[in-house]
Every structure is written in C-alpha cells, then in structure tokens.
Design an enzyme around this catalytic site. Structure first.
Site, short mmCIF file in Angstrom:
data_model
loop_
_atom_site.label_atom_id
_atom_site.label_comp_id
_atom_site.label_asym_id
_atom_site.label_seq_id
_atom_site.Cartn_x
_atom_site.Cartn_y
_atom_site.Cartn_z
N GLN A 217 24.67 4.13 -37.63
CA GLN A 217 23.27 3.82 -37.94
C GLN A 217 22.60 2.94 -36.89
O GLN A 217 21.40 3.08 -36.63
CB GLN A 217 23.16 3.16 -39.32
CG GLN A 217 22.99 4.19 -40.43
CD GLN A 217 22.51 3.57 -41.71
OE1 GLN A 217 22.46 2.35 -41.86
NE2 GLN A 217 22.16 4.42 -42.66
N GLU B 196 -1.58 -0.78 -10.83
CA GLU B 196 -2.85 -0.31 -11.40
C GLU B 196 -3.42 -1.30 -12.41
O GLU B 196 -3.97 -0.92 -13.44
CB GLU B 196 -2.69 1.06 -12.08
CG GLU B 196 -2.32 2.19 -11.18
CD GLU B 196 -3.32 2.49 -10.07
OE1 GLU B 196 -4.52 2.24 -10.28
OE2 GLU B 196 -2.88 2.93 -9.02
N ILE C 69 22.60 2.12 -25.20
CA ILE C 69 23.29 3.26 -25.82
C ILE C 69 24.37 3.81 -24.89
O ILE C 69 25.44 4.22 -25.34
CB ILE C 69 22.27 4.35 -26.23
CG1 ILE C 69 21.42 3.83 -27.41
CG2 ILE C 69 22.95 5.66 -26.58
CD1 ILE C 69 20.22 4.70 -27.77
N ILE D 101 0.84 -1.20 0.00
CA ILE D 101 0.00 0.00 0.00
C ILE D 101 0.88 1.26 0.00
O ILE D 101 1.57 1.57 0.97
CB ILE D 101 -0.99 0.00 1.20
CG1 ILE D 101 -1.78 -1.33 1.22
CG2 ILE D 101 -1.91 1.22 1.13
CD1 ILE D 101 -2.50 -1.68 -0.07
C1 LIG Z 1 5.42 -0.73 -5.62
C2 LIG Z 1 4.00 -1.16 -5.59
C3 LIG Z 1 3.03 -0.28 -5.13
C4 LIG Z 1 1.68 -0.68 -5.05
N1 LIG Z 1 0.76 0.17 -4.51
C5 LIG Z 1 -0.51 -0.28 -4.28
C6 LIG Z 1 -1.46 0.53 -3.57
O1 LIG Z 1 -1.19 1.69 -3.20
N2 LIG Z 1 -2.67 0.01 -3.29
C7 LIG Z 1 -3.03 -1.26 -3.68
O2 LIG Z 1 -4.15 -1.66 -3.39
N3 LIG Z 1 -2.15 -2.05 -4.35
C8 LIG Z 1 -0.89 -1.60 -4.65
N4 LIG Z 1 0.00 -2.40 -5.32
C9 LIG Z 1 -0.40 -3.75 -5.72
C10 LIG Z 1 -0.68 -3.86 -7.19
O3 LIG Z 1 -1.86 -3.17 -7.54
C11 LIG Z 1 -0.75 -5.36 -7.52
O4 LIG Z 1 0.57 -5.85 -7.42
C12 LIG Z 1 -1.31 -5.65 -8.89
O5 LIG Z 1 -2.69 -5.38 -8.91
C13 LIG Z 1 -1.08 -7.12 -9.30
O6 LIG Z 1 -1.50 -7.98 -8.30
P1 LIG Z 1 -0.51 -9.12 -7.75
O7 LIG Z 1 0.82 -8.54 -7.56
O8 LIG Z 1 -1.19 -9.74 -6.59
O9 LIG Z 1 -0.41 -10.16 -8.92
P2 LIG Z 1 -1.41 -11.40 -9.18
O10 LIG Z 1 -2.81 -10.91 -9.25
O11 LIG Z 1 -1.10 -12.49 -8.23
O12 LIG Z 1 -0.94 -11.84 -10.64
C14 LIG Z 1 0.23 -12.62 -10.87
C15 LIG Z 1 0.42 -12.78 -12.38
O13 LIG Z 1 -0.73 -13.48 -12.92
C16 LIG Z 1 -1.31 -12.69 -13.95
N5 LIG Z 1 -2.77 -12.85 -13.92
C17 LIG Z 1 -3.58 -12.76 -12.84
N6 LIG Z 1 -4.86 -13.01 -13.20
C18 LIG Z 1 -4.84 -13.25 -14.53
C19 LIG Z 1 -5.85 -13.58 -15.51
N7 LIG Z 1 -7.14 -13.63 -15.19
N8 LIG Z 1 -5.44 -13.78 -16.79
C20 LIG Z 1 -4.15 -13.68 -17.13
N9 LIG Z 1 -3.16 -13.38 -16.27
C21 LIG Z 1 -3.50 -13.17 -14.99
C22 LIG Z 1 -0.91 -11.26 -13.63
O14 LIG Z 1 -0.95 -10.43 -14.80
C23 LIG Z 1 0.51 -11.47 -13.14
O15 LIG Z 1 1.36 -11.63 -14.24
C24 LIG Z 1 1.32 -1.99 -5.47
C25 LIG Z 1 2.30 -2.85 -5.99
C26 LIG Z 1 3.61 -2.44 -6.04
C27 LIG Z 1 4.65 -3.40 -6.57
#
Ligand SMILES: Cc1cc2nc3c(=O)[nH]c(=O)nc-3n(C[C@H](O)[C@H](O)[C@H](O)COP(=O)(O)OP(=O)(O)OC[C@H]3O[C@@H](n4cnc5c(N)ncnc54)[C@H](O)[C@@H]3O)c2cc1C
Length: 382
Positions: A278, A362, A336, A153
């Site tokens: 190039q 996001e 580069i 978060i």
């Molecule tokens: C630095 C940082 C700041 C953040 N800040 C916030 C914040 O302020 N508030 C907040 O709420 N969250 C925050 N997040 C969380 C962020 O929104 C989530 O990491 C993001 O939504 C992805 O969720 P996950 O990491 O749980 O990945 P997962 O949902 O576990 O996904 C893992 C992988 O599976 C893929 N995947 C999942 N479902 C599917 C599907 N149906 N089809 C195909 N592929 C799929 C995903 O694309 C990904 O490649 C932050 C994350 C980071 C790293």
C-alpha cells in the site's frame, strides 16, 4: 491546420521520441553532448516552425498542440524542448511586434530551421528583475552599438540569432520604458560566446555566457522599429515560454510515473511485487493525480492563449503546478526505484536532475505566485 493533422503531428513526435530519443537520451546526456541528429529530425518534422503562421511557412499549430508536442519531447528528454522554446518565443515577438520587413526576412527561415533563435534577457546580476539589465544599445548614425553581458542564454552557441533586450535609454523612468528588443544575427564579429555553463541537468543543450563588446547592428534590427517597447514586446512571448515550461513539467512528471508504474510491477520484496504494498500504491496514486492536474492546467492555459485571452494567471498556475509536479514525481519515482533510482543506469536520476530547472527558468515559481496573486486581486477588485 485542422484537428486531424494536429493529431498526426503529435503522433509523429511521439513515434520519434519512442524510436530515436528514449533509447539514446541518457548516453548523450551523460556525455553532455549536443543532440545534432535529434535536432535534425525535429527540423524535418517542421517543429522549428510549429507556431509560426502558415503564411510565413510555419505549421501554424495551435498552442494546445504545441504544448502536447513539448510534453512528448520532454517525456523523452527535456533538453529537446529547450531547443525550440526560445526560438519560438523570438519568432512570436517578431510575428507580433516586428515590422513587415522583419517578419518577411526572419520568419520563413526560422520556420525552416535555417535561422535558429534564442532569447537573451538574463545578465550576470539580473534575472527576475529584468528592468535592471545593464546592456546598452547606443544609436550611432544608422547603427546601434550593443555593449554588455548576458548570462544563462540557451541556444547561444548552436543558434544563429538572438532576441536581445538592451537599454536604449538607461536613465528612463520607469526603467522598462528604456528597454528595447533587438533581433541580432550572430557573425564572426560577435557576440562572443564567452563560455558554456556546466549544469546539474538540462545537459546536451547549450546554455552560455555572452559578451557584446561594442557589437554594431543595423538599425533594422530594432524590433518594430521603435525604441522603449522591449518589455511589452516580450511579455506575451514569456507567457508562451511558461506554457512550454509547464508542458515540459508534464512530460517529466509523466516519464517518472511511467517508469515507476513499470518498475513497481517487476521489483519484488517480501514475496510480492512492490506495487502490491500500500505504501507504494499511495505514491502512485498521488503521482498520477498530480500529473493529470498538471496536464489539465497546462492545456487550459494553452487554450486561453489560443483564444488570444490575457492568461498570465493561467500560464503562471500551469507553470507553477506542473513544474512542482515534475519535482515531486521524479523524487517519488526515485524512492520507488530504491538504489536503482540513484544509479545512472536508470532514467530516474536524469529526470530528478532535469526537474529543478523548471522551477527556476521562465520566471521562478516564487515570481509565478506573485503574478497569480496580483492577477487575482486585479480580477476581483472590491
Ligand atoms: C539552464 C538555464 C537556462 C536559461 N536560459 C535562459 C535563456 O535562454 N535566456 C534568458 O534570458 N535567461 C535564461 N535563464 C535564466 C533564467 O530565466 C533566470 O535564472 C530566472 O529568470 C531567475 O533569475 P535569477 O537566476 O537571476 O534569480 P534571481 O532573480 O536572482 O532570484 C533569486 C531568488 O530570489 C527570488 N526572488 C527574486 N525576486 C523576488 C521577489 N520580488 N519576491 C520574491 N522572491 C524573489 C527568486 O524567486 C529566486 O528564488 C536560464 C537559466 C538556466 C538555469
């Protein structure tokens, strides 16, 4: 705000970035230090109220201008855009879905940057799949009791409040109908910021794990005063978040290109500046074209958002393309720069470490492709 003052504010942000951000970002970033002085200037510029309506003391800027501001900030240091992003998503949710009392209580203080918000959706086991969150909000008398954990978060430590998604009905079918949104102010009672998370990039800004340990909030915190609308309330706000992240991608891609254009003119190999080879020109040509396409997609999505149109497809395309552009341009800029690109004495390695957050946060780029495809089918039913 009219076009001239929109231009003025973008120019003021650009001047701030050139003067106060670019010279100092790397040092702060390498120390993973919160940029208090920069955030104070952001507040003086009124950016905590950038998209908050003027009737609540905000600047009421168009989303196009907002995107251009985020691009400028990210050209200097991407983390600065994160300080504003979830704050303004929270403000958007309150402005569009809050009660009059919530709007009047939160928005003026948020616009002044006195109250600083964040967005707490993600949990240790659930990111993309928001519907499977486990944090609960149980009604007891005129209070709700929040229990659960939130992960990754942003602004959780330095912010003063959070928009928290929690289940008021964990058994609801479909699951989203049981999710509600709460505007929660931090206090000495909680929620507990369990730890700051170490990250590859996007340093300086706080990204934390949070614990809600039977944390009691007044029922006035329930956004809009109705249960079960949390997911709908946040969806429009997330489009704004995608425009923000797309604009960050444009800023990072732009910074990488600018550094590469400058360096390629001073670095010489085989008797001439490398920009005369190039192989380097092909890279610069692709980088510039990619940047321009990313910028146009981002501005187009922001303009659709300004018109109040449904723009999940446009925001998704902008987010997908601009963030991949940031990845590619930062890598090409590193090639580069050769060894200097890998050195921490140059900005390139920071851009290269910052860019990957954009393809994850996001809504991951995989999810964006799915959103785009679904909308494509929806809009072209046979
Ligand atoms: C630095 C940082 C700041 C953040 N800040 C916030 C914040 O302020 N508030 C907040 O709420 N969250 C925050 N997040 C969380 C962020 O929104 C989530 O990491 C993001 O939504 C992805 O969720 P996950 O990491 O749980 O990945 P997962 O949902 O576990 O996904 C893992 C992988 O599976 C893929 N995947 C999942 N479902 C599917 C599907 N149906 N089809 C195909 N592929 C799929 C995903 O694309 C990904 O490649 C932050 C994350 C980071 C790293």
């Amino acid at each position: 705000m009219d076009e001239v003052s929109d231009r003025d504010i973008v120019a003021a942000v650009r001047a701030f970035v050139e003067r106060d951000v670019i010279p100092h970002a790397s040092a702060l970033e390498h120390r993973d230090e919160y940029p208090h002085a920069m955030v104070a200037t952001i507040r003086e510029l009124g950016l905590f109220g950038a998209t908050i309506p003027t009737e609540f003391g905000g600047l009421g800027l168009s989303y196009l201008t907002y995107a251009r501001i985020m691009e400028e900030l990210s050209r200097g240091w991407m983390s600065l855009a994160g300080v504003i992003n979830s704050h303004l998503i929270m403000a958007y949710v309150i402005a569009h879905h809050g009660t009059d009392a919530q709007r009047n209580y939160f928005l003026p203080a948020m616009a002044r940057g006195e109250k600083r918000g964040g967005l707490a959706l993600t949990e240790p086991h659930a990111g993309s799949d928001v519907q499977s969150i486990r944090t609960t909000a149980t009604r007891r008398g005129d209070e709700y009791v929040l229990s659960g954990a939130k992960m990754f978060i942003t602004n959780a430590r330095n912010g003063t409040m959070l928009a928290v998604a929690a289940k008021t009905n964990p058994r609801a079918e479909p699951a989203y109908a049981g999710i509600s949104m709460f505007a929660v102010e931090k206090s000495e009672r909680g929620p507990t910021v369990s730890r700051n998370l170490d990250k590859l990039g996007y340093k300086g800004i706080d990204t934390c794990e949070l614990a809600f340990d039977d944390y009691k909030v007044s029922m006035d915190c329930l956004v809009g005063g109705v249960e079960g609308r949390g997911l709908q309330q946040i969806l429009n706000g997330l489009e704004l978040g995608r425009i923000n992240v797309a604009a960050r991608g444009v800023g990072v891609a732009d910074a990488a290109l600018k550094e590469a254009v400058a360096y390629s003119q001073v670095r010489k190999t085989f008797g001439k500046p490398i920009c005369e080879h190039q192989a380097i020109q092909l890279k610069l040509g692709d980088m510039a074209t990619r940047l321009e396409a990313a910028r146009l997609l981002t501005y187009r999505a922001a303009e659709a958002y300004d018109r109040g149109e449904r723009c999940d497809m446009e925001a998704g395309m902008a987010k997908l393309f601009a963030t991949e552009a940031a990845m590619e341009n930062s890598l090409e800029a590193m090639r580069i720069h050769g060894a200097y690109g890998y050195s921490t004495e140059f900005n390139i390695e920071r851009l290269y470490r910052d860019a990957p957050l954009l393809i994850i946060g996001e809504g991951t780029n995989e999810m964006q492709r799915i959103i785009i495809a679904k909308q494509l089918i929806e809009r072209n039913r046979v």
